[in-house]
Design an enzyme around this catalytic site. Sequence first.
Site, PDB file in Angstrom:
ATOM      1  N   ASP A  84       0.658  -0.690  -0.207  1.00  0.00           N
ATOM      2  CA  ASP A  84       0.029  -0.084  -0.182  1.00  0.00           C
ATOM      3  C   ASP A  84       0.976   1.606  -0.032  1.00  0.00           C
ATOM      4  O   ASP A  84       1.631   0.761   0.921  1.00  0.00           O
ATOM      5  CB  ASP A  84      -0.764  -0.127   1.839  1.00  0.00           C
ATOM      6  CG  ASP A  84      -1.572   1.291   1.029  1.00  0.00           C
ATOM      7  OD1 ASP A  84      -2.821   1.324   0.058  1.00  0.00           O
ATOM      8  OD2 ASP A  84      -2.630   1.463   2.420  1.00  0.00           O
ATOM      9  N   ASP A 106       3.198   4.678  -5.119  1.00  0.00           N
ATOM     10  CA  ASP A 106       2.141   5.957  -4.873  1.00  0.00           C
ATOM     11  C   ASP A 106       3.472   7.828  -5.559  1.00  0.00           C
ATOM     12  O   ASP A 106       3.938   7.676  -4.310  1.00  0.00           O
ATOM     13  CB  ASP A 106       1.420   6.416  -3.992  1.00  0.00           C
ATOM     14  CG  ASP A 106       1.055   7.372  -3.438  1.00  0.00           C
ATOM     15  OD1 ASP A 106       1.248   8.380  -4.116  1.00  0.00           O
ATOM     16  OD2 ASP A 106       0.125   7.864  -2.025  1.00  0.00           O
ATOM     17  N   GLY A 180      -8.089   7.737   7.393  1.00  0.00           N
ATOM     18  CA  GLY A 180      -8.156   8.448   8.222  1.00  0.00           C
ATOM     19  C   GLY A 180      -9.478   8.161   9.295  1.00  0.00           C
ATOM     20  O   GLY A 180     -10.849   9.098   7.426  1.00  0.00           O
ATOM     21  N   HIS A 207      -9.737   4.820  -2.368  1.00  0.00           N
ATOM     22  CA  HIS A 207      -8.578   4.775  -0.643  1.00  0.00           C
ATOM     23  C   HIS A 207      -9.253   5.525  -0.128  1.00  0.00           C
ATOM     24  O   HIS A 207     -10.087   6.539  -0.767  1.00  0.00           O
ATOM     25  CB  HIS A 207      -7.104   5.601  -1.087  1.00  0.00           C
ATOM     26  CG  HIS A 207      -6.231   4.445  -1.611  1.00  0.00           C
ATOM     27  ND1 HIS A 207      -5.500   3.845  -1.295  1.00  0.00           N
ATOM     28  CD2 HIS A 207      -6.395   3.615  -3.313  1.00  0.00           C
ATOM     29  CE1 HIS A 207      -4.309   3.392  -1.816  1.00  0.00           C
ATOM     30  NE2 HIS A 207      -5.058   3.405  -3.223  1.00  0.00           N
ATOM     31  N   GLY A 208      -9.525   5.285   1.479  1.00  0.00           N
ATOM     32  CA  GLY A 208      -9.836   6.132   2.442  1.00  0.00           C
ATOM     33  C   GLY A 208     -11.029   5.583   2.553  1.00  0.00           C
ATOM     34  O   GLY A 208     -12.231   6.556   2.847  1.00  0.00           O
ATOM     35  N   GLY A 209     -11.716   4.482   2.499  1.00  0.00           N
ATOM     36  CA  GLY A 209     -12.842   3.683   2.816  1.00  0.00           C
ATOM     37  C   GLY A 209     -13.698   4.048   3.417  1.00  0.00           C
ATOM     38  O   GLY A 209     -14.705   3.171   3.791  1.00  0.00           O
ATOM     39  N   THR A 232      -8.428   2.392   8.270  1.00  0.00           N
ATOM     40  CA  THR A 232      -9.435   3.009   9.853  1.00  0.00           C
ATOM     41  C   THR A 232      -9.884   2.095  10.377  1.00  0.00           C
ATOM     42  O   THR A 232     -10.458   1.794  12.022  1.00  0.00           O
ATOM     43  CB  THR A 232      -9.459   4.379   9.560  1.00  0.00           C
ATOM     44  OG1 THR A 232      -8.395   5.102   9.129  1.00  0.00           O
ATOM     45  CG2 THR A 232     -10.017   4.766  11.196  1.00  0.00           C
TER      46      THR A 232
HETATM   47  P1  13P Z   1      -8.863   4.191   5.800  1.00  0.00           P
HETATM   48  O1  13P Z   1      -7.701   4.858   6.332  1.00  0.00           O
HETATM   49  O2  13P Z   1     -10.008   4.972   5.681  1.00  0.00           O
HETATM   50  O3  13P Z   1      -8.671   2.660   6.259  1.00  0.00           O
HETATM   51  O4  13P Z   1      -7.993   4.344   4.111  1.00  0.00           O
HETATM   52  C1  13P Z   1      -6.569   3.340   4.737  1.00  0.00           C
HETATM   53  C2  13P Z   1      -5.950   3.433   3.128  1.00  0.00           C
HETATM   54  O5  13P Z   1      -7.127   3.681   2.152  1.00  0.00           O
HETATM   55  C3  13P Z   1      -5.264   2.292   2.454  1.00  0.00           C
HETATM   56  O6  13P Z   1      -4.990   2.512   1.582  1.00  0.00           O
END
Ligand code: 13P
Length: 283
Positions: A84, A106, A180, A207-209, A232
Amino acid sequence: MLENMTKMLNHAKENKYAVTQFNINNLEWTRFILEECEKEHTPVILGVSEGAAKYMGGYKTVVDMVKNLMNYLNTTIPVAIHLDHGSSYESVVAAIDAGFTSVMIDKSREDIDTNIDITKKVVDYAHARNVSVEGEIGHVGGQEDDINGSILYAEVSDCVRYCNETNIDFLAPALGSVHGPYKGDPVLAFDRMEEIKIATNKPLVLHGGSGIYDEQIRKAISCGICKLNINTELQQAWTSGVRNKLNTDSEVYDPRKIIKAGEEDIKRVIKEKITLLGTKMYD
Ligand code: 13P
């Protein structure tokens, strides 16, 4: 079975569902994720950040741990070990050499030309070794960023150029999500997402799901999202189980009992996401 993400995400794209990347932080989490996904009979992506890999003892330790656990648990579902946010060519190469089946490079904070140059090098190295590659355009924010700032959003033309020139397998376009917890309501650019899906024809990654509402996730899948990253929400779920245990059992001291106290909560979140995303098995 360990494999890269190509078949997984192409099947998701064709059949309009998504696969979750659950990030791992230690042996117990890995075990909980493998057990729950096996029970649900769905493929899974184990996301490993560079920081988490360091914490667990390096890329090779992570790969050996996953392989040995899969062997011990008789895991039959497809599993990808995915780096990741790989931050450099060297880091990605080290993960591939250690046995990661998929990587993300990235370079989204660099200018587009630099991003393309480094991604291209990664793709050449990875594809020669049957490893799939994800890349990012725009920049997925963290808690420190302004989630509505237009600077974070991917441009369609950049996405097309990036895909054409790098031969990347999956694209993570930044469209307003953040890593986060969200400060306010998540605001995602669905129209742009759909335009990028049509213009690039690649499986898209969100990302950021964590913290994105179910309705928004369903909509994102209809706009081309085939992979959703969750870290998260698993951390929060696990912590609440462990906190509850420590608050209610003043006698406990066995670390196995303490860590296990988060198992049910982690597995509940995993099952919820698999159901929400409609994750399916394939041949
Ligand atoms: P979260 O922090 O929303 O769970 O996102 C995780 C993520 O996108 C890892 O690449």
